[in-house]
Design an enzyme around this catalytic site. Structure first.
Site, PDB file in Angstrom:
ATOM      1  N   ASN A   3      47.070  35.576  32.573  1.00  0.00           N
ATOM      2  CA  ASN A   3      48.344  35.234  33.214  1.00  0.00           C
ATOM      3  C   ASN A   3      49.118  34.168  32.434  1.00  0.00           C
ATOM      4  O   ASN A   3      50.343  34.190  32.415  1.00  0.00           O
ATOM      5  CB  ASN A   3      48.124  34.792  34.668  1.00  0.00           C
ATOM      6  CG  ASN A   3      47.145  33.644  34.793  1.00  0.00           C
ATOM      7  OD1 ASN A   3      46.070  33.673  34.190  1.00  0.00           O
ATOM      8  ND2 ASN A   3      47.510  32.627  35.547  1.00  0.00           N
TER       9      ASN A   3
ATOM     10  N   ASP B 234      37.999  37.919  34.418  1.00  0.00           N
ATOM     11  CA  ASP B 234      38.153  37.409  35.785  1.00  0.00           C
ATOM     12  C   ASP B 234      38.791  38.430  36.732  1.00  0.00           C
ATOM     13  O   ASP B 234      38.695  38.286  37.950  1.00  0.00           O
ATOM     14  CB  ASP B 234      38.998  36.132  35.781  1.00  0.00           C
ATOM     15  CG  ASP B 234      38.297  34.991  35.068  1.00  0.00           C
ATOM     16  OD1 ASP B 234      37.051  34.986  35.054  1.00  0.00           O
ATOM     17  OD2 ASP B 234      38.983  34.111  34.532  1.00  0.00           O
TER      18      ASP B 234
END
Lengths: 406, 406
Positions: free
Chosen positions: B111, B141
């Protein structure tokens, strides 16, 4: 001889699991089925404990498809034990075996299991009870005598070497200092395997520390600085059992220097496995000791732990085949009339890796373990030699090869 | 248009390595070669840092055989970075890209990388410089928004699930309590994957704790006692990021209770990865808290560490193919005229697992991460649901199946 009159056999597994200990178990089962000379084959649940508790599994009932799956499954499918039987315990073993008309006892394990087999055999002899006791070697530590190497080691070595290959690429992508702690309380065989995947001198591990060489915390810091100064990173393989020149475990040395506690087991031994303490201590010691231009470097530690002995789907095909063959060979020796012994792997001369299986005396395998020879370790005591690579590489069955762009 | 007039492209990798981030890189390289519309393809060494330092690799010179090997190699082959560029840093990026006549920038990362891509694109827009900026998702993740799942997750999930399968057999062979700490500072996706290999309710992990559910140290002890009382052993999956109801990391809670120190990084955050502290604290806390008939149980903890993101030769084939396709799709989108975006995986309806790749807005992927939904976690907050298994299982590409004798 009627079918009922055929003698029975017991097989058990002992000590720390490996990725191929069930290959040996299935090797025994298959060989027993082939001979047709044995009545019942009983599996002792949790090793010798299963014998004295008369807790047996009927292995004749297990079908071929399940056997193949069991062979590929890590850890002891019969259950294992840490019990180290004394003479009284072994008396009970012989009693149960006699009561069940068991004439063949196959025990898959390390040097302690070989010793158990030796005592059981002696007691049976004394009692005039005919028993064939065979030890089948198994340990990721690779520290049994006589045999060239131990079933279980090749797969653990393959796991550790592969883990270092990937972790080294990780360390090259995000440079820093990386410490990886490898199993091996007394012998460095498995830690040394960390170096098997190196493609060139820039590849990690850049430093390898084993229990056979006294570890100096000061030399450690100098080693790391030297490697980091040259390569801009440093990947390090450390045996859980490293000790200083006075035989004090480094985990105890560092705990004292850093003012930390260490866990001890019920025997008062410092707990080396199943804890990340040594890695964390080494990382903290390094962070505190790296000064000047080495200050504030990224230092991380991983402890590979039980994955080294239990990771599934990644066993060495060489190790698998040898472990299976060792199980079968024990049956062959016992049925051919040998009273007792341990199966040993003998490496044949020649350029190509080839082995055969021979009988060893239990007393030559029991108790005492085998360290790495000096010729497998470099003079500085911080790496392995080419001789070790040549010895261990074939046992892995091959390793992943990295692609690199710089 | 002369060949010299073709615009150039840059590709970079960022954040924590995965087993398939190089698949995406090779996907970009292959797609660029196929189009023939791009001049030079430059690889930025260590992500955005390589751009501002003008540290590039000429990727046109890499041959097909090496590309295939790179694709199969874990960790970022171009090098990675933890830099999170601010606006000034992004200005420098746009300057360098413009100076090199780069019109396509592909950034493989999580991100933060999506946010970098977003800022770079905005700055280029403001400056009137035509630039196509594409983010290619990557993280073990699995916490990116929009996409059904993230390249890198399937392979890490396969590793973690497999490790639990083998470790559970180990725990069945030598029964006790085993804690395994899994990566995941904020989201429990990877820890939840520990449960993917369970064949029945007796298989571990018997308890699964993720950051999405507040962790109670008291409930933890009760959970362990209940499982151990029933099965005679207990295997436990714990996210490194578990926290109590007040959002305090459990590592800090236990450090206080046990009177221990915790390491902090340069930002003051507690160091969760690259240390065995949480596992050791949980084991010590459990040993102290288990009383009566549960006293003196064998408790061990392993911290899987970097192996989860870097282990070679064990990637999910599904993950590999998707990661490669995401790289190629980014090139396709950019060449088709899209100014910017992130590649997202969309799962198609139906019994069979199938996906397609779509364009997502950078702002919808940047910064904020995605937790596990409530429906994937059981009510007691100590395990996953069937819905999660159904979601995650296809991403692993299949898992080892254990053979058992009891």
């Amino acid at each position: 001889m009627s079918i009922a009159a055929k003698p029975n056999a017991v097989v058990g597994q002992s000590g720390g699991p490996t990725a191929v200990i069930n290959q040996s178990l299935v090797g025994v089962i298959e060989a027993v089925r082939r001979t047709g000379a044995i009545g019942k084959l009983l599996g002792a649940r949790h090793g010798v404990r299963g014998i004295i508790n008369q807790d047996f599994i009927d292995l004749d009932a297990v079908d071929k498809a399940m056997l193949d799956r069991v062979a590929d499954t890590p850890a002891a499918a019969l259950g294992s034990t840490r019990d180290k039987p004394d003479e009284q315990y072994c008396h009970k073993i012989v009693d149960v075996l006699a009561r069940k008309d068991v004439r063949y006892f196959f025990y898959i394990g390390g040097n302690d299991s070989a010793d158990t087999a030796r005592i059981v055999n002696e007691l049976a002899n004394k009692a005039g009870y005919e028993l064939h006791v065979f030890h089948i070697p198994k340990t990721i530590d690779n520290d049994l005598r006589v045999t060239d190497h131990c079933p279980g080691y090749g797969s653990a070595a393959r796991f550790v070497a592969s883990a270092f290959i990937g972790d080294d690429r990780d360390c090259a992508a995000l440079p820093g200092i990386k410490i990886n702690i490898i199993m091996g309380r007394h012998a460095g065989w498995l830690t040394a395997a960390a170096a098997l995947g190196r493609q060139d001198d820039k590849d990690g591990p850049h430093l390898v520390y084993v229990p056979e060489t006294p570890f100096s915390t000061k030399a450690f810091i100098e080693d790391v600085k030297r490697v980091y100064g040259k390569l801009g990173r440093c990947q390090i393989a450390v045996s859980e059992g490293i000790a200083d020149a006075g035989q004090t475990p480094i985990i105890a040395v560092l705990a004292r220097e850093l003012g930390r506690d260490v866990e001890r087991d019920s025997h008062g031994n410092i707990q080396l496995s199943g804890s990340g303490a040594l890695g964390d201590f080494l990382a903290d010691y390094l962070k505190a000791g790296l000064k000047g231009r080495y200050k504030s470097l990224r230092v991380r530690a991983d402890t590979f732990g039980y994955l080294q002995r239990s990771f599934p789907g990644f066993a060495s095909p060489v190790d698998q085949a040898e472990a299976r063959a060792c199980g079968a060979k024990a049956v062959e020796f016992a049925l051919a009339g040998d009273a007792d012994g341990s199966v040993a792997i003998r490496r044949l001369r020649g350029d190509k890796y080839r082995v055969d299986l021979v009988r060893a005396e239990l007393k030559d395998v029991a108790r005492v373990t085998k360290d790495m020879p000096r010729s497998y370790l470099n003079k500085a005591g911080n790496h392995v030699t080419k001789a070790f690579i040549n010895y261990a590489m074939p046992l892995t069955g091959g390793l992943p090869v990295s692609g690199k762009l710089f």
